[in-house]
Design an enzyme around this catalytic site. Sequence first.
Site: not given
Ligand code: NAD
Length: 335
Positions: A155, A174, A205-206, A232-234, A258, A263, A295
Amino acid sequence: MRVAVFSAKSYDRQFLEAANAEHGHELRFFEPRLSTETAPLAGGFDAVCVFVNDVLKRATLVILREGGTRLIALRCSGFNNVDLEAADELDMKVVRVPAYSPHAVAEHTLALILGLNRRITRASARVHEGNFSLEGLLGFDLHGRTVGVVGTGRIGQVVVQILRGFGCRLLGHDVTESDACMRLGLEYVPLEQLFRESDIVTLHCPLTPETYRIINADALMQMQRGTMLINTSRGALVDTRAVIDALKTGRLGYLGIDVYEEEADLFFEDLSDQVLQDDVFARLLTFPNVLITGHQAFFTEDALRNIASTTLHNITCEERGQPGSHRVSPSLVKA
Ligand code: NAD
């Protein structure tokens, strides 16, 4: 396989049933979220199919396992809601949808940035009331601004691609650096520098023990006055009370979210007839420079089609003992 689908909405049923035509699993849809109270509903089902706010702690997994469930099929990419070690000990497999549409979430991220910057909800409400004044609607050019992207995975990379088109300066942080992002002009810097130099900070990030409340009072203190924060992550990546303090002092100039730590008690339901019980969320709603969606970043037709087809593919692979089911192992969360 017999699959109990929890937190099932009309759109889940529509897309999962369409994708199941190729797989022939027996899907049963349950509206409630999966919890210790509702887990007995899955008795006799080989698999449960769950979403982001279904909480699969050890106690829930034990009930599922006693009912015969061996497979947890997440229809999302994040897996912070599952006790992976407990699942492993109970010999339950966990599968997920690692990527269904990074574009959906990345594009929604831009919707929040642009909506906040150009005060779109406020402007639209005014125009509907016949008020065409521009007072209070002043925005800024994104072109030339610095955006800090925390997490440059699937993302994050699409966000970088889009922002490059806007002419932004791109900083990233990252644990793994992406060549593709560097080719797009992103410069990796320590988190402190990213906070210090960014006009906009966006989280991709996750949620892991390392990233829990990565945005806390300390992080906010390092940011420039008036910074825009997008999540928009968590939800739990952010300490919401610290963010509220920073909005009150003006350290944060804008907040677009988001996702929200609490939530699970709010999102995905129509609560418009009820009194809001969450005072922290209620406070967030009072700020004119806060934009919240429930979300929905993933919520595009393309993403739902991909989620359904990968989820059923994962279940079929597990049923047949074939590779390619996108398993989640406890080591992933520690990675
Ligand atoms: P991804 O695994 O492709 O990318 C996550 C990136 O975060 C990786 O490059 C990883 O190395 C990096 N990361 C891990 N630990 C880290 C840290 N301590 N500091 C910095 N970077 C770190 O995942 P993605 O598909 O890009 O998704 C990212 C997040 O988006 C998911 O984990 C999820 O929580 C969230 N998400 C939200 C929605 C939504 O509807 N709002 C939908 C899908 C995903």
